[in-house]
Design a protein around this motif. Structure first.
Motif, PDB file in Angstrom:
ATOM      1  N   GLU A 173       0.843  -1.197   0.000  1.00  0.00           N
ATOM      2  CA  GLU A 173       0.000   0.000   0.000  1.00  0.00           C
ATOM      3  C   GLU A 173       0.874   1.241   0.000  1.00  0.00           C
ATOM      4  OE1 GLU A 173      -3.575  -2.066   2.669  1.00  0.00           O
ATOM      5  OE2 GLU A 173      -2.440  -0.375   3.470  1.00  0.00           O
ATOM      6  N   ARG A 174       0.392   2.289  -0.640  1.00  0.00           N
ATOM      7  CA  ARG A 174       1.124   3.553  -0.632  1.00  0.00           C
ATOM      8  C   ARG A 174       1.133   4.117   0.777  1.00  0.00           C
ATOM      9  NH1 ARG A 174       0.654   7.538  -5.524  1.00  0.00           N
ATOM     10  NH2 ARG A 174       2.091   5.922  -6.219  1.00  0.00           N
ATOM     11  N   PHE A 175       2.309   4.520   1.214  1.00  0.00           N
ATOM     12  CA  PHE A 175       2.432   5.054   2.565  1.00  0.00           C
ATOM     13  C   PHE A 175       1.949   6.497   2.592  1.00  0.00           C
ATOM     14  CE2 PHE A 175       5.049   7.209   5.866  1.00  0.00           C
ATOM     15  CZ  PHE A 175       4.428   6.635   6.962  1.00  0.00           C
ATOM     16  N   GLU A 176       0.884   6.722   3.334  1.00  0.00           N
ATOM     17  CA  GLU A 176       0.328   8.058   3.502  1.00  0.00           C
ATOM     18  C   GLU A 176       0.091   8.285   4.991  1.00  0.00           C
ATOM     19  OE1 GLU A 176      -3.144   8.004   1.016  1.00  0.00           O
ATOM     20  OE2 GLU A 176      -1.993   8.382  -0.810  1.00  0.00           O
ATOM     21  N   PRO A 177       0.970   9.043   5.643  1.00  0.00           N
ATOM     22  CA  PRO A 177       0.859   9.223   7.086  1.00  0.00           C
ATOM     23  C   PRO A 177      -0.456   9.879   7.501  1.00  0.00           C
ATOM     24  CG  PRO A 177       2.961  10.047   6.252  1.00  0.00           C
ATOM     25  CD  PRO A 177       2.101   9.767   5.065  1.00  0.00           C
ATOM     26  N   LEU A 178      -0.862   9.590   8.712  1.00  0.00           N
ATOM     27  CA  LEU A 178      -2.098  10.167   9.241  1.00  0.00           C
ATOM     28  C   LEU A 178      -1.981  11.675   9.409  1.00  0.00           C
ATOM     29  CD1 LEU A 178      -2.703   7.443  11.968  1.00  0.00           C
ATOM     30  CD2 LEU A 178      -4.151   7.832   9.960  1.00  0.00           C
ATOM     31  N   ASN A 179      -0.798  12.131   9.802  1.00  0.00           N
ATOM     32  CA  ASN A 179      -0.599  13.564  10.073  1.00  0.00           C
ATOM     33  C   ASN A 179       0.737  14.029   9.506  1.00  0.00           C
ATOM     34  OD1 ASN A 179      -3.000  14.060  11.909  1.00  0.00           O
ATOM     35  ND2 ASN A 179      -1.957  12.446  13.056  1.00  0.00           N
ATOM     36  N   ALA A 180       0.887  13.905   8.178  1.00  0.00           N
ATOM     37  CA  ALA A 180       2.138  14.318   7.530  1.00  0.00           C
ATOM     38  C   ALA A 180       2.425  15.787   7.856  1.00  0.00           C
ATOM     39  CB  ALA A 180       2.028  14.109   6.030  1.00  0.00           C
ATOM     40  N   PRO A 181       3.711  16.142   8.020  1.00  0.00           N
ATOM     41  CA  PRO A 181       4.913  15.328   7.800  1.00  0.00           C
ATOM     42  C   PRO A 181       5.316  14.485   9.010  1.00  0.00           C
ATOM     43  CG  PRO A 181       5.579  17.534   8.386  1.00  0.00           C
ATOM     44  CD  PRO A 181       4.072  17.547   8.357  1.00  0.00           C
ATOM     45  N   HIS A 182       4.452  14.404  10.032  1.00  0.00           N
ATOM     46  CA  HIS A 182       4.789  13.622  11.219  1.00  0.00           C
ATOM     47  C   HIS A 182       4.448  12.147  10.995  1.00  0.00           C
ATOM     48  CE1 HIS A 182       5.556  17.273  13.528  1.00  0.00           C
ATOM     49  NE2 HIS A 182       4.478  17.775  12.942  1.00  0.00           N
ATOM     50  N   VAL A 183       5.333  11.280  11.464  1.00  0.00           N
ATOM     51  CA  VAL A 183       5.125   9.831  11.372  1.00  0.00           C
ATOM     52  C   VAL A 183       5.349   9.224  12.753  1.00  0.00           C
ATOM     53  CG1 VAL A 183       5.998   7.655  10.425  1.00  0.00           C
ATOM     54  CG2 VAL A 183       5.785   9.659   8.947  1.00  0.00           C
ATOM     55  N   GLY A 184       4.394   8.408  13.200  1.00  0.00           N
ATOM     56  CA  GLY A 184       4.554   7.658  14.437  1.00  0.00           C
ATOM     57  C   GLY A 184       4.846   6.205  14.127  1.00  0.00           C
ATOM     58  N   MET A 185       5.925   5.671  14.687  1.00  0.00           N
ATOM     59  CA  MET A 185       6.329   4.292  14.402  1.00  0.00           C
ATOM     60  C   MET A 185       6.674   3.590  15.711  1.00  0.00           C
ATOM     61  SD  MET A 185       9.220   2.862  11.740  1.00  0.00           S
ATOM     62  CE  MET A 185      10.727   3.327  12.594  1.00  0.00           C
ATOM     63  N   TYR A 186       6.063   2.441  15.929  1.00  0.00           N
ATOM     64  CA  TYR A 186       6.317   1.636  17.136  1.00  0.00           C
ATOM     65  C   TYR A 186       6.835   0.270  16.688  1.00  0.00           C
ATOM     66  CZ  TYR A 186       5.547  -0.328  21.810  1.00  0.00           C
ATOM     67  OH  TYR A 186       5.726  -0.893  23.048  1.00  0.00           O
ATOM     68  N   VAL A 187       7.925  -0.180  17.307  1.00  0.00           N
ATOM     69  CA  VAL A 187       8.510  -1.492  16.987  1.00  0.00           C
ATOM     70  C   VAL A 187       8.732  -2.260  18.279  1.00  0.00           C
ATOM     71  CG1 VAL A 187      10.491  -2.708  16.002  1.00  0.00           C
ATOM     72  CG2 VAL A 187       9.599  -0.662  14.871  1.00  0.00           C
ATOM     73  N   CYS A 188       8.324  -3.516  18.289  1.00  0.00           N
ATOM     74  CA  CYS A 188       8.518  -4.346  19.469  1.00  0.00           C
ATOM     75  C   CYS A 188       9.999  -4.628  19.682  1.00  0.00           C
ATOM     76  CB  CYS A 188       7.762  -5.670  19.319  1.00  0.00           C
ATOM     77  SG  CYS A 188       5.971  -5.477  19.460  1.00  0.00           S
ATOM     78  N   GLY A 189      10.478  -4.262  20.876  1.00  0.00           N
ATOM     79  CA  GLY A 189      11.873  -4.483  21.227  1.00  0.00           C
ATOM     80  C   GLY A 189      12.072  -5.809  21.935  1.00  0.00           C
ATOM     81  N   PRO A 190      13.217  -5.993  22.566  1.00  0.00           N
ATOM     82  CA  PRO A 190      13.567  -7.291  23.150  1.00  0.00           C
ATOM     83  C   PRO A 190      12.977  -7.510  24.539  1.00  0.00           C
ATOM     84  CG  PRO A 190      15.349  -5.756  23.519  1.00  0.00           C
ATOM     85  CD  PRO A 190      14.317  -5.011  22.708  1.00  0.00           C
ATOM     86  N   THR A 191      12.808  -8.787  24.887  1.00  0.00           N
ATOM     87  CA  THR A 191      12.608  -9.172  26.273  1.00  0.00           C
ATOM     88  C   THR A 191      14.005  -9.455  26.825  1.00  0.00           C
ATOM     89  OG1 THR A 191      10.451 -10.145  25.788  1.00  0.00           O
ATOM     90  CG2 THR A 191      11.519 -10.816  27.844  1.00  0.00           C
ATOM     91  N   VAL A 192      14.417  -8.669  27.823  1.00  0.00           N
ATOM     92  CA  VAL A 192      15.838  -8.627  28.187  1.00  0.00           C
ATOM     93  C   VAL A 192      16.175  -9.645  29.284  1.00  0.00           C
ATOM     94  CG1 VAL A 192      16.421  -6.322  27.384  1.00  0.00           C
ATOM     95  CG2 VAL A 192      15.197  -6.567  29.531  1.00  0.00           C
TER      96      VAL A 192
END
Length: 497
Positions: free
Chosen positions: A16-35
């Protein structure tokens, strides 16, 4: 932001074409490690994948808030909400506090990510630091009728949720299939349905990781943390949620259900997942005796490795395949990656020494004029880093031909070629220049180098004290011949290169 980026959305199973909800701001969440253990190749792939996405979005002009969490509580051994907390178990085995385990392996993770050239996220929240937010999420889901309390624990009611919404929308699993998979545990425990998942768990008396709540002293379910921290730092709706393919079910499926149950609407627009890394066709794991940590890759201290491999070789190896494809590790594959990286770095170094002509040859002009857009086209097609590398290798071939006198390049062509090679190799793919990657190694070498010179000067001082002027002068002259300037002061000899 002239480039149009396509990304594969797992939710809809299509690009899908990337079209941010509130350009030019982008919110990105990535699951990190269980330490609770040293980082391994499986940690490296999502970190590098979403590091490249982070770099590219910023290059395109977006203002990215990148959140990557640290799981330091609530991740039990089994997805069925059974077993010990992974960190608490490690702490018990090593006879230390759970937070000592979390702190130690968080530091180890950061050290490995720094070595791999992974940029730090904008925010790195810890699950244990957001208990209040997770309790609030549980309260909202309870108030909306999609959860129930049982013996001090709170569980998500999948049956109630599925009457109004669709559980399984991300993984494509039906509720009946999920029930069938859970049926072997039916009638056991405190859940209404064994497919239900924990939002809050009552802590056993010996469980040290515990907090007070309206339901019991306990701890949040593993799935709660990302939903609670994602909306705290990125809002009730944000653009991208990423992680490994193994998190699609149950973790990300549960995240979607939690968000909809709490706020009545989905939280994430694009779900992105990198595929797995296997070793000789098998999933990497301690039970298969094929578990390799990143530290072991860097030192070569593992039976499956023929030699040490630099962090940049690991990064190059991972980027040489598309992030959604399975990558099968082998020592031979890493050796090939090392040679490929060496070829690229040699060509980039050679750019500084290319002979210039008054005009570019047709061959050179054709490649240089198209290289930038070809690399952009690859990146815009769902981050096809392997195609970016293929295009850079074409440029390597051209550079070697120019150096051999088989074709020509002019000043303008050289400037464009240099800019494009540096942009995509270093800024976007995140590879480190040789001098940068070898900085620590060079520092250690120079420290040892200095110690040797000091030792030689100490021998010269002893020769002078013994009035052995011939030996003293010979040492000084030999050092001068090698490029060292030695000066005698009242406090002893000093030197510089």
């Amino acid at each position: 932001m002239e480039q149009k980026l396509l990304i594969y959305n797992t939710l809809h199973r299509q690009k899908e074409r990337f079209e941010p909800l509130n350009a030019p701001h982008v919110g990105m969440y990535v699951c990190g490690p269980t330490v609770y253990g040293d980082p391994h190749l499986g940690h490296a792939r999502p970190a590098i994948t979403f590091d490249v996405l982070f770099r590219y979005l910023r290059h395109l002009g977006y203002k990215v808030r990148y959140v990557r969490n640290i799981t330091d509580v609530g991740h039990l051994e089994h997805d069925a909400d059974e077993g010990e907390d992974k960190i608490a178990k490690k702490a018990r085995l090593e006879e230390v506090e759970p937070m000592e385990i979390a702190q130690h392996y968080t530091r180890r993770y950061h050290e490995a990510m720094d070595a791999l050239g992974v940029l730090p996220p904008s925010i790195e929240p810890h699950a244990s630091g957001h208990i209040i937010e997770q309790e609030e999420l549980v309260r909202e889901i309870l108030d909306n009728g999609f959860a129930y309390e049982s013996n001090g624990s709170v569980y998500f009611d999948i049956e109630a949720y599925n009457k109004k919404h669709q559980y399984g929308i991300l993984s494509g699993r039906s509720l009946e299939n999920i029930k069938d998979e859970s049926r072997e545990l039916a009638g056991i425990g405190e859940k209404h349905n064994q497919a239900d998942f924990a939002l809050w768990k009552k802590a056993a008396p010996e469980h040290i990781m515990r907090w007070p709540s309206p339901w019991s002293d306990g701890f949040p379910g593993w799935h709660c943390e990302c939903t609670a921290m994602g909306r705290k730092y990125l809002g009730r709706q944000f653009d991208i949620h990423g992680g490994g393919l193994d998190l699609v079910f149950p973790h990300h499926e549960c995240e979607i259900a939690q968000a909809v149950a709490a706020q009545g609407e989905p939280m994430v627009k694009y779900w992105m997942h990198n595929n797995m890394i296997t070793i000789a066709g098998k999933k990497m794991g301690k039970s298969y005796n094929n578990f390799i940590t990143l530290e072991q890759f860097f030192t070569g201290d593992h039976p499956l490795l023929s030699q040490p491999f630099s962090p940049m070789t690991i990064r190059f190896f991972i980027l040489s395949a598309h992030y959604r494809s399975t990558v099968d590790f082998s020592d031979e594959a890493l050796v090939a990656a090392q040679k490929g990286l060496e070829k690229l770095m040699n060509a980039i170094d050679t750019l500084k020494r290319l002979p210039l002509a008054d005009d570019c040859s047709i061959e050179t002009r054709n490649l240089v004029s198209k290289l930038r857009q070809r690399c952009y086209d690859a990146m815009n097609d769902d981050l096809a880093t392997q195609l970016v590398i293929a295009n850079l290798f074409e440029a390597c071939t051209l550079i070697n031909k120019i150096m051999a006198g088989e074709t020509e390049i002019c000043q303008e062509g050289l400037e464009e070629l240099t800019e494009v090679m540096h942009l995509f190799a270093f800024d976007i793919l995140g590879l480190k220049e040789r001098n940068e990657e070898r900085g620590e190694e060079r520092e250690k070498r120079e420290e040892a180098f200095g110690a040797v010179v000091d030792m030689v000067l100490d021998l010269r001082a002893k020769a002078k004290a013994a009035k052995d002027w011939a030996t003293s002068d010979r040492i000084r002259d030999e050092l001068a011949r090698l490029g060292f300037e030695v000066k005698d002061t009242k406090d002893g000899a000093v030197w510089k290169l």
